[in-house]
Design an enzyme around this catalytic site. Structure first.
Site, PDB file in Angstrom:
ATOM      1  N   GLY A  24      -1.070   7.639   5.184  1.00 23.68           N
ATOM      2  CA  GLY A  24      -0.265   6.890   4.232  1.00 23.68           C
ATOM      3  C   GLY A  24       1.189   6.746   4.619  1.00 23.68           C
ATOM      4  CG  ASP A  45      -2.189   0.901   0.912  1.00 21.37           C
ATOM      5  OD1 ASP A  45      -2.529   1.111  -0.271  1.00 21.37           O
ATOM      6  OD2 ASP A  45      -2.790   1.388   1.883  1.00 21.37           O
TER       7      ASP A  45
END
Length: 417
Positions: A324, A305
């Site tokens: 993130g 990811d």
């Protein structure tokens, strides 16, 4: 480029040389001979410590900045990072500016990777502008090379829109990706709702926000048929729901991010924004359930990811920082501390079949598409190991076991010097 990879242990259950140390002779991109003591004029010998070779790894969720945020990451550098991290292919999220929601945007992504060692598999946006209002040009994007359709880290709140998408893509065997989160229940939450969020005074995201929408999406899939991929799940109940759906025969797959397998919300004590991810890090019980889901096959794919973010949106107060972490460089080493090697390789290669990639087993006569790595080396991830333009890594100072040397693909050898 004619090469002989010397004394390489092959990790490929479909190869007759699985778990054997052999030499692999590659001529013009084709595996021409596998054996011991190979030597040929005009061939370069590749000798690496404790060399292991597997099918090429495929990351099912990678974000690059380009187009629009080249300061975060360019496609060229991002693909070089992927190659040196062991990935021969990456599925790229539609997160640029503009969002990849039409044929031209998919052609752009494919064109940028036409001659690179790591291949791009573009994910087209499911809705126009990833705004969740109108279905994007899915069929046109499929014809241009899009392998799936989803809005990165944005859940489709309109159930009817997801129903229509699942029905529509069946005409061309399309795959819908449904990030699952009920935005009303999430509210202004920034971390998992629980003891840690209460102690730190941070607004929480209940596990229910994920689980409720996964249950809804699975009901829709049961009604419509088609194929659904649920990315980056993070709770025990999510694993159980998907396990039950698979037992019913629904065509559903799912992934988990490396950081959700490795960390719990206990790491948030110092308000380090690199640990701010979506879905959030959960408690130990949820983490163990995710690991069990990997081991029993409920979770199909492990993804980095990878999401490069610049300091302007990441080095902020925790509430304001963007979600993130980068993860390509650290993925294999982190997993080596958690799981058996053959499980790691299986979960790092499974996305190839899911996203329409060709399977290249390590056998004589096959196209050479493989990853080179040392599974035993122990080391600590540091800033010096970051190859991405952005430095937002949750893995700094994390112990690692195993390291990628690089890849061989498309007739190119890329090694992480």
């Amino acid at each position: 480029m004619n090469l002989i990879f010397k004394n390489a242990v092959i990790i490929d259950p479909k190869s007759p040389h699985h778990n054997k140390a052999v030499d692999i002779q590659v001529e013009n991109g084709i595996i021409t001979k596998i054996g011991t003591g190979l030597d040929a004029a005009g061939f370069e010998n590749i000798v690496l410590d404790n060399l292991h070779v597997s099918k090429g790894w495929f990351d099912s969720s990678v974000s690059f900045g380009e187009p629009g945020h080249e300061d975060r990451e360019t496609i060229a550098n991002g693909l070089d990072v992927a190659a040196k991290s062991g990935f021969t292919a990456v599925a790229v999220q539609p997160t640029g500016i503009p969002v990849a929601d039409n044929q031209a945007d998919i052609f752009f992504l494919k064109g940028k990777a036409a001659h690179t060692a790591t291949e791009i598999y573009p994910i087209g946006a499911l809705t126009k502008g990833s705004e969740g209002k109108d279905i994007a040009e899915l069929f046109d994007m499929k014809n241009a090379g899009a392998v799936a359709f989803g809005d990165y880290q944005k859940a489709l709140q309109d159930a009817n829109l997801l129903k229509i998408a699942l029905q529509y893509v069946q005409d061309f065997d399309g795959l819908v990706i449904a990030f699952s989160q009920d935005d009303k229940i999430k509210g202004k939450g920034v971390v998992h709702e629980g003891i840690v969020s209460t102690r730190l005074g941070l607004k929480g995201i209940p596990a229910l926000a994920e689980e409720l929408q996964i249950a809804r999406n699975l009901y829709l899939l049961e009604y419509t048929g088609g194929k659904l991929h649920i990315p980056t799940i993070s709770t025990a109940k999510s694993v159980a729901l998907i396990r039950e759906a698979k037992q019913k025969g629904l065509n559903v797959t799912c992934s988990v991010a490396v950081h959700n397998l490795l960390f719990t919300d206990e790491v948030l004590t110092d308000f380090e924004s690199n640990y701010k991810v979506l879905p959030p890090l959960r408690p130990e019980g949820e983490r163990k359930a995710l690991l069990n889901g990997v081991l029993d096959g409920t979770i199909d794919v492990i993804t980095s990811d990878h999401n490069p973010l610049d300091v302007e949106v990441k080095v902020l107060e925790f509430d304001l920082a963007k979600d993130g972490t980068i993860g390509l460089e650290s993925a294999f080493g982190a997993l080596g501390t958690l799981l058996p090697l053959e499980v790691i390789i299986d979960k790092l290669t499974a996305a190839g079949a899911l996203f329409g990639g060709s399977e290249h087993n390590i056998t004589e006569g096959a196209t050479a598409v493989f990853t080179l790595f040392n599974p035993a080396v122990e080391w600590t991830f540091s800033n010096a190991d970051i190859l991405s333009k952005s430095k937002n890594s949750a893995f700094i100072n994390q112990p690692m076991k195993g390291k990628a040397y690089g890849i061989y693909n498309r007739g190119k050898l890329i090694l992480n010097a």
